[in-house]
Design a protein around this motif. Structure first.
Motif, PDB file in Angstrom:
ATOM      1  N   ASP A  59       0.823  -1.195   0.000  1.00 57.62           N
ATOM      2  CA  ASP A  59       0.000   0.000   0.000  1.00 57.62           C
ATOM      3  C   ASP A  59       0.856   1.243   0.000  1.00 57.62           C
ATOM      4  OD1 ASP A  59      -2.250  -1.589   2.312  1.00 57.62           O
ATOM      5  OD2 ASP A  59      -2.324  -1.517   0.127  1.00 57.62           O
ATOM      6  N   ASN A  61       1.739   5.189   1.002  1.00 57.38           N
ATOM      7  CA  ASN A  61       1.668   5.886   2.274  1.00 57.38           C
ATOM      8  C   ASN A  61       0.934   7.207   2.094  1.00 57.38           C
ATOM      9  OD1 ASN A  61       2.263   6.827   4.919  1.00 57.38           O
ATOM     10  ND2 ASN A  61       3.980   7.989   4.075  1.00 57.38           N
ATOM     11  N   THR A  63      -0.492  10.397   4.374  1.00 55.13           N
ATOM     12  CA  THR A  63      -0.504  10.996   5.703  1.00 55.13           C
ATOM     13  C   THR A  63      -1.856  11.650   5.973  1.00 55.13           C
ATOM     14  OG1 THR A  63       0.222  13.219   5.040  1.00 55.13           O
ATOM     15  CG2 THR A  63       1.938  11.544   5.344  1.00 55.13           C
ATOM     16  N   THR A  68       0.988  12.018  -0.276  1.00 55.14           N
ATOM     17  CA  THR A  68       1.124  10.632  -0.691  1.00 55.14           C
ATOM     18  C   THR A  68       2.521  10.356  -1.210  1.00 55.14           C
ATOM     19  OG1 THR A  68      -1.202  10.661  -1.349  1.00 55.14           O
ATOM     20  CG2 THR A  68       0.123   8.814  -2.116  1.00 55.14           C
ATOM     21  N   PRO A  71       5.524   3.339  -1.885  1.00 53.54           N
ATOM     22  CA  PRO A  71       6.002   2.463  -0.818  1.00 53.54           C
ATOM     23  C   PRO A  71       7.503   2.588  -0.601  1.00 53.54           C
ATOM     24  CG  PRO A  71       4.557   1.282  -2.304  1.00 53.54           C
ATOM     25  CD  PRO A  71       4.835   2.610  -2.941  1.00 53.54           C
ATOM     26  N   ASP A  73      10.913   3.361   2.372  1.00 60.09           N
ATOM     27  CA  ASP A  73      11.401   4.368   3.294  1.00 60.09           C
ATOM     28  C   ASP A  73      12.718   4.919   2.780  1.00 60.09           C
ATOM     29  OD1 ASP A  73      10.471   3.618   6.692  1.00 60.09           O
ATOM     30  OD2 ASP A  73       9.973   5.291   5.403  1.00 60.09           O
ATOM     31  N   LYS A 290      11.107  12.544   5.657  1.00 57.49           N
ATOM     32  CA  LYS A 290      11.561  11.341   4.979  1.00 57.49           C
ATOM     33  C   LYS A 290      13.035  11.409   4.590  1.00 57.49           C
ATOM     34  CE  LYS A 290       7.195   9.651   3.168  1.00 57.49           C
ATOM     35  NZ  LYS A 290       7.397   8.322   3.775  1.00 57.49           N
TER      36      LYS A 290
END
Length: 333
Positions: A59, A61, A63, A68, A71, A73, A290
């Protein structure tokens, strides 16, 4: 004789036990070496590389602020945060909505966003080949009436020179108003974003969905373009790209509503523009969280656009004054 025979068998058993111990130790050493080798080559390590598609969550991400990301990190090398002083060299790209037309002072969302970024400690220089709006640091790359592919073309003439580390894109409404390439909006935006990431390799891209529109028969097409954008963000896993949600249809608070759109049905009121500024600020903060924001290329550009423009204005004024004085002196002579 019996005693001698016992000693002989005992010696033999002892030898066998010694061989077993040596064999066991050798096997243990070999096993350890193999395990270390496999670990070094990542075969037996857990998958911790976020660029590996197979370990990303399925899915996307989203917030609470409607930002948006794809996927993963992902955090790039040399990442930093606003608080640590990474200068933001921002290029705003789009059409009349980015220019801020029909807003007080023609500043649109840019002044609100810039002031909010300064308030949280950012150093900002707005860049572009155009200047528009009643604000000191008013550079941008926006052209009224332009569609996605046209802004992409404009960008190719200036991005390699200025090397922004942050792109803000708000474009697509003119595709709808002109009924041109609506079904290709997502593909054109994908090409545009990929170009920006290649042309300015330290950059982060934030693109937004289109605002709600009250021009008759336009809103269904706006929703179509926005769906293409929301599908598009899923393709940018492991890349510093975010989607800022500007349309109220997704249920996020503080999005420009129909009441916040001016009489032409497309351009927001001052309040609507200020909401756009807040959304972009939140998106930049999410990019910061991020670790996407990277130090811009050192190419002689000012880090603080206001300071640079003020210095430029002072220098121009001084030059003009000197020229006037010389002209007056020459006239007297």
């Amino acid at each position: 004789m019996a005693s001698s025979e016992k000693r002989l068998w005992s010696s033999r058993f002892s030898f066998i036990r010694t061989k077993r111990v040596i064999f066991s130790l050798t096997l243990l050493v070999i096993t350890s070496v193999v395990l270390i080798a496999l670990g070094t080559t990542h075969i037996l390590r857990p998958k911790t590389n976020p660029s590996d598609d197979s370990q990303r969550p399925s899915d996307i991400n989203i917030t609470a602020d409607g930002i948006t990301t794809a996927p993963g990190d992902w955090k790039p090398h040399n990442s930093s945060t606003i608080a640590e002083g990474t200068p933001l060299r921002i290029m705003s790209l789009g059409a009349s909505l980015v220019r801020g037309e029909f807003s007080t002072g023609d500043v649109g969302f840019r002044k609100t966003m810039r002031e909010e970024l300064i308030d949280i400690g950012a150093v900002v220089n707005m860049v572009g080949s155009q200047r528009f709006g009643d604000m000191l640091d008013n550079d941008l790359e926006a052209y009224g009436g332009n569609r996605i592919s046209q802004i992409h073309e404009h960008a190719t003439h200036i991005v390699p020179e200025l090397q922004p580390n942050l792109f803000l894109i708000q474009v697509g409404t003119n595709n709808v108003l002109q009924n041109r390439d609506i079904d290709k909006a997502g593909a054109h935006m994908e090409d545009f974003i990929n170009y920006l990431l290649r042309a300015s390799t330290r950059s982060t891209v934030i693109f937004s969905t289109c605002l709600t529109n009250t021009v008759p028969n336009c809103e269904p097409k706006i929703l179509d373009v926005n769906k293409q954008y929301r599908d598009l963000i899923k393709k940018f896993a492991s890349k510093p790209v975010l989607l800022a949600e500007m349309h109220p249809s997704e249920g996020f608070p503080d999005r420009p509503q129909a009441i916040d759109i001016g009489p032409d049905g497309t351009h927001p009121t001052d309040y609507g523009y200020s909401l756009m500024g807040h959304i972009f600020t939140k998106s930049i903060q999410e990019a910061d969280k991020k670790g996407y924001l990277r130090w811009p290329v050192e190419d002689g550009l000012e880090k603080d656009g206001d300071a640079g423009r003020a210095e430029e204005t002072t220098t121009t004024s001084a030059t003009t004054e000197t020229s006037s004085t010389r002209a007056a002196t020459a006239a007297e002579v």
